[in-house]
Design an enzyme around this catalytic site. Sequence first.
Site: not given
Ligand code: IPM
Ligand code: MN
Length: 361
Positions: A144, A253, A193, A225, A249
């Site tokens: 990032y 999710d 990884k 993975d 990230d």
């Molecule tokens: C998160 C989001 C951000 C990230 C994006 C919007 C830049 O997906 O906070 O997880 O990737 O960190």
């Molecule tokens: Mn995210």
Amino acid sequence: MKKKIAILSGDGIGPEVMQAALKVLSTIEKRFNHEFQFEEALVGGAAYDKQGEHLPKKTLEICENSDAILFGSVGGPVSEQGSEKWKNCEKISLLGLRKHFLFNANFRPAKIYSALADICPLKNKLIASGIDVLVIRELLGGIYFGEHKTEIVNQKRKAIDVAEYTEDQISSIAHIGFQAAKQRKQKLVSVDKANVLDTSKLWRTIVTEVHSNYPEVMLEHMLVDNCAMQIIQNPSYFDVILTENMFGDIISDTAAVLPGSLGLMPSASLNSNGFGMYEPSGGSAQDIAGKNIANPTAQILSAAMMLKFSFGLSEESKIIEDAVEKVISDGGRTIDIAREDLNSISTLQFTERIVNIIKHL
Ligand code: IPM
Ligand code: MN
């Protein structure tokens, strides 16, 4: 207790779920005799409209002069991503705030409310023993924040993103991970990884070294993975998951799918001084914005995390969490978590129920 809180509602459903969180905070304020001073500041597309930039200096100043930041969400409709107003909006607003305040530790808890087990997309037998996972994501390193560039080489386009980690960045987040695990079930899975990446090899080495300070915590290394697969196949296996920026990230999710709705997922980002920013894990959900149907839980629980992490108000924080749980177990459902046989209620109605419980708990 007297505290100044920067309120960055942002775009989409941000303002309406923020109103819900502010109602809850005001109720706590009265009940416990605190004094919360809310300072509104613009961010995202809302800031772009009024001040021509996504993260104005004025907003940073308001945040600097506050005890914590409560953040809503930023970003525009999918169909308008290319426009000046929305281009890079999330990246500039969020990465800008992270970098400015050096928020290196991001906490994303995912648990399943027993009353909502039916909306978890996994089979019942996979969640029978309960799920309570905390993803801790390093937030300032890796791909990032390495160099990004696109160039022409031999008349062909080429893009480069550099992933970097220093020993200090890793050991700092590793300590945070072990300390969190120590307060929970003493089990930490570090995700990398290391079969391919140098940053991951260093990650694994440093996490192992830091582990010697926390003998009571069980450490396991897992490849990313495999981790993605295990979260779906065996989610109750996990307690704390510690990982680097990009993997965090994605893995956070993945874990966010377990509770059944992103509208239930709060998060906290902290720097080494304990200063923090609190925000729902979901986005601005422009498709349902302004309709009074968004689930305010993630924003309300983010405010609860703020009370606990930034102000040390554990009792107040717990009362909010209990009130949310009670509303849900009594059948209160916004549309994202409603079953066909249960009527859903609005953002405002859901919030009112939480407020009433807090008043009487
Ligand atoms: C998160 C989001 C951000 C990230 C994006 C919007 C830049 O997906 O906070 O997880 O990737 O960190
Ligand atoms: Mn995210």
